[in-house]
Design a protein around this motif. Sequence first.
Motif, mmCIF file in Angstrom:
data_model
loop_
_atom_site.group_PDB
_atom_site.id
_atom_site.type_symbol
_atom_site.label_atom_id
_atom_site.label_comp_id
_atom_site.label_asym_id
_atom_site.label_seq_id
_atom_site.Cartn_x
_atom_site.Cartn_y
_atom_site.Cartn_z
ATOM 1 N N ARG A 22 0.809 -1.228 0.000
ATOM 2 C CA ARG A 22 0.000 0.000 0.000
ATOM 3 C C ARG A 22 0.842 1.279 0.000
ATOM 4 N N ASN A 23 2.153 1.171 0.183
ATOM 5 C CA ASN A 23 3.011 2.340 0.283
ATOM 6 C C ASN A 23 3.131 3.069 -1.060
ATOM 7 N N PRO A 24 2.719 4.346 -1.132
ATOM 8 C CA PRO A 24 2.850 5.098 -2.385
ATOM 9 C C PRO A 24 4.162 5.878 -2.478
ATOM 10 N N TYR A 25 4.944 5.915 -1.396
ATOM 11 C CA TYR A 25 6.128 6.766 -1.321
ATOM 12 C C TYR A 25 7.406 6.024 -1.692
ATOM 13 N N PHE A 26 8.399 6.775 -2.129
ATOM 14 C CA PHE A 26 9.713 6.195 -2.394
ATOM 15 C C PHE A 26 10.237 5.512 -1.135
ATOM 16 N N VAL A 40 9.668 0.862 4.397
ATOM 17 C CA VAL A 40 9.038 0.355 3.185
ATOM 18 C C VAL A 40 9.412 1.280 2.035
ATOM 19 N N MET A 41 9.578 0.688 0.840
ATOM 20 C CA MET A 41 10.003 1.469 -0.319
ATOM 21 C C MET A 41 9.172 1.107 -1.544
ATOM 22 N N ASN A 42 9.058 2.084 -2.439
ATOM 23 C CA ASN A 42 8.345 1.925 -3.698
ATOM 24 C C ASN A 42 9.208 2.596 -4.766
ATOM 25 N N ILE A 43 9.880 1.789 -5.566
ATOM 26 C CA ILE A 43 10.768 2.319 -6.608
ATOM 27 C C ILE A 43 9.986 2.318 -7.923
ATOM 28 N N PRO A 44 9.810 3.486 -8.537
ATOM 29 C CA PRO A 44 9.021 3.538 -9.769
ATOM 30 C C PRO A 44 9.698 2.803 -10.925
ATOM 31 N N SER A 45 8.910 2.464 -11.927
ATOM 32 C CA SER A 45 9.422 1.808 -13.117
ATOM 33 C C SER A 45 10.627 2.565 -13.660
ATOM 34 N N HIS A 46 11.708 1.836 -13.899
ATOM 35 C CA HIS A 46 12.974 2.362 -14.424
ATOM 36 C C HIS A 46 13.669 3.330 -13.457
ATOM 37 N N GLY A 47 13.262 3.296 -12.187
ATOM 38 C CA GLY A 47 13.932 4.084 -11.156
ATOM 39 C C GLY A 47 14.943 3.229 -10.413
ATOM 40 N N GLU A 48 15.586 3.825 -9.433
ATOM 41 C CA GLU A 48 16.584 3.106 -8.644
ATOM 42 C C GLU A 48 16.723 3.752 -7.276
ATOM 43 N N ILE A 49 17.318 3.008 -6.348
ATOM 44 C CA ILE A 49 17.637 3.567 -5.038
ATOM 45 C C ILE A 49 18.801 4.540 -5.185
ATOM 46 N N GLY A 50 19.746 4.197 -6.036
ATOM 47 C CA GLY A 50 20.960 4.997 -6.193
ATOM 48 C C GLY A 50 22.114 4.288 -5.512
ATOM 49 N N GLU A 51 23.248 4.239 -6.186
ATOM 50 C CA GLU A 51 24.412 3.537 -5.641
ATOM 51 C C GLU A 51 24.826 4.171 -4.325
ATOM 52 N N ARG A 121 8.690 11.164 -0.453
ATOM 53 C CA ARG A 121 7.683 10.858 -1.468
ATOM 54 C C ARG A 121 8.310 10.464 -2.802
ATOM 55 N N THR A 122 9.515 10.952 -3.069
ATOM 56 C CA THR A 122 10.215 10.662 -4.314
ATOM 57 C C THR A 122 11.696 10.439 -4.038
ATOM 58 N N LYS A 123 12.408 9.892 -5.023
ATOM 59 C CA LYS A 123 13.856 9.732 -4.895
ATOM 60 C C LYS A 123 14.527 11.098 -4.808
ATOM 61 N N ALA A 124 14.034 12.073 -5.569
ATOM 62 C CA ALA A 124 14.612 13.423 -5.533
ATOM 63 C C ALA A 124 14.519 14.008 -4.122
ATOM 64 N N GLU A 125 13.394 13.802 -3.470
ATOM 65 C CA GLU A 125 13.226 14.261 -2.085
ATOM 66 C C GLU A 125 14.212 13.542 -1.167
ATOM 67 N N ASP A 127 17.121 12.169 -2.034
ATOM 68 C CA ASP A 127 18.467 12.648 -2.347
ATOM 69 C C ASP A 127 18.721 14.019 -1.712
ATOM 70 N N ALA A 128 17.734 14.912 -1.787
ATOM 71 C CA ALA A 128 17.889 16.248 -1.210
ATOM 72 C C ALA A 128 18.087 16.166 0.296
ATOM 73 N N ASP A 129 17.342 15.291 0.950
ATOM 74 C CA ASP A 129 17.435 15.132 2.401
ATOM 75 C C ASP A 129 18.792 14.546 2.810
ATOM 76 N N GLU A 130 19.358 13.715 1.946
ATOM 77 C CA GLU A 130 20.610 13.047 2.251
ATOM 78 C C GLU A 130 21.820 13.774 1.705
ATOM 79 N N GLY A 131 21.594 14.929 1.032
ATOM 80 C CA GLY A 131 22.708 15.730 0.538
ATOM 81 C C GLY A 131 23.296 15.293 -0.769
ATOM 82 N N HIS A 132 22.571 14.422 -1.539
ATOM 83 C CA HIS A 132 23.037 14.000 -2.872
ATOM 84 C C HIS A 132 22.648 15.072 -3.882
ATOM 85 N N ASP A 133 23.366 15.106 -4.990
ATOM 86 C CA ASP A 133 23.020 16.045 -6.076
ATOM 87 C C ASP A 133 21.819 15.556 -6.839
#
Length: 133
Positions: A22-26, A40-51, A121-125, A127-133
């Motif tokens: 049921r999780n809609p968030y990354f 819990v994680m939800n990786i969208p189609s053709h997305g990734e967690i990131g190395e 909610r997204t990978k971009a969010e 990444d921003a929280d974790e200090g990634h570009d």
Amino acid sequence: MTIAGQIKISPFNEDILVLTTRNPYFREVVSTGPHAQVVVMNIPSHGEIGEEVHEDVDQVLVFVEGEGVAVLAGERSRVSPGRLVHVPAGLRHNIVNEGPAELKLYTVYTAPKHAPGTIHRTKAEADADEGHD
């Protein structure tokens, strides 16, 4: 990152498969204790967690829906419902959704990696929280 000073200890007894599907968030942190954290994680189609590499945290990932690839120290292997991947501390890794549907999983970090109650909610969010570009 250990966040022991922020942890309120409370029991957790939930249907993890329901929470995961049921999780809609990354990423959503669903339980945090002094030595482990459930996410819990939800990786969208053709997305990734990131190395990434967690220098002092082991991670266990359990796949519930979708198809993808685990890249562990440069080696690729398929993941699908029912697969469990253990990533020892210090191992470079990534999870990639190569399928047409969402890749849903839950993961356990030892020790906790994210602040209790974190939702990305997204990978971009994330990444921003974790200090990634």
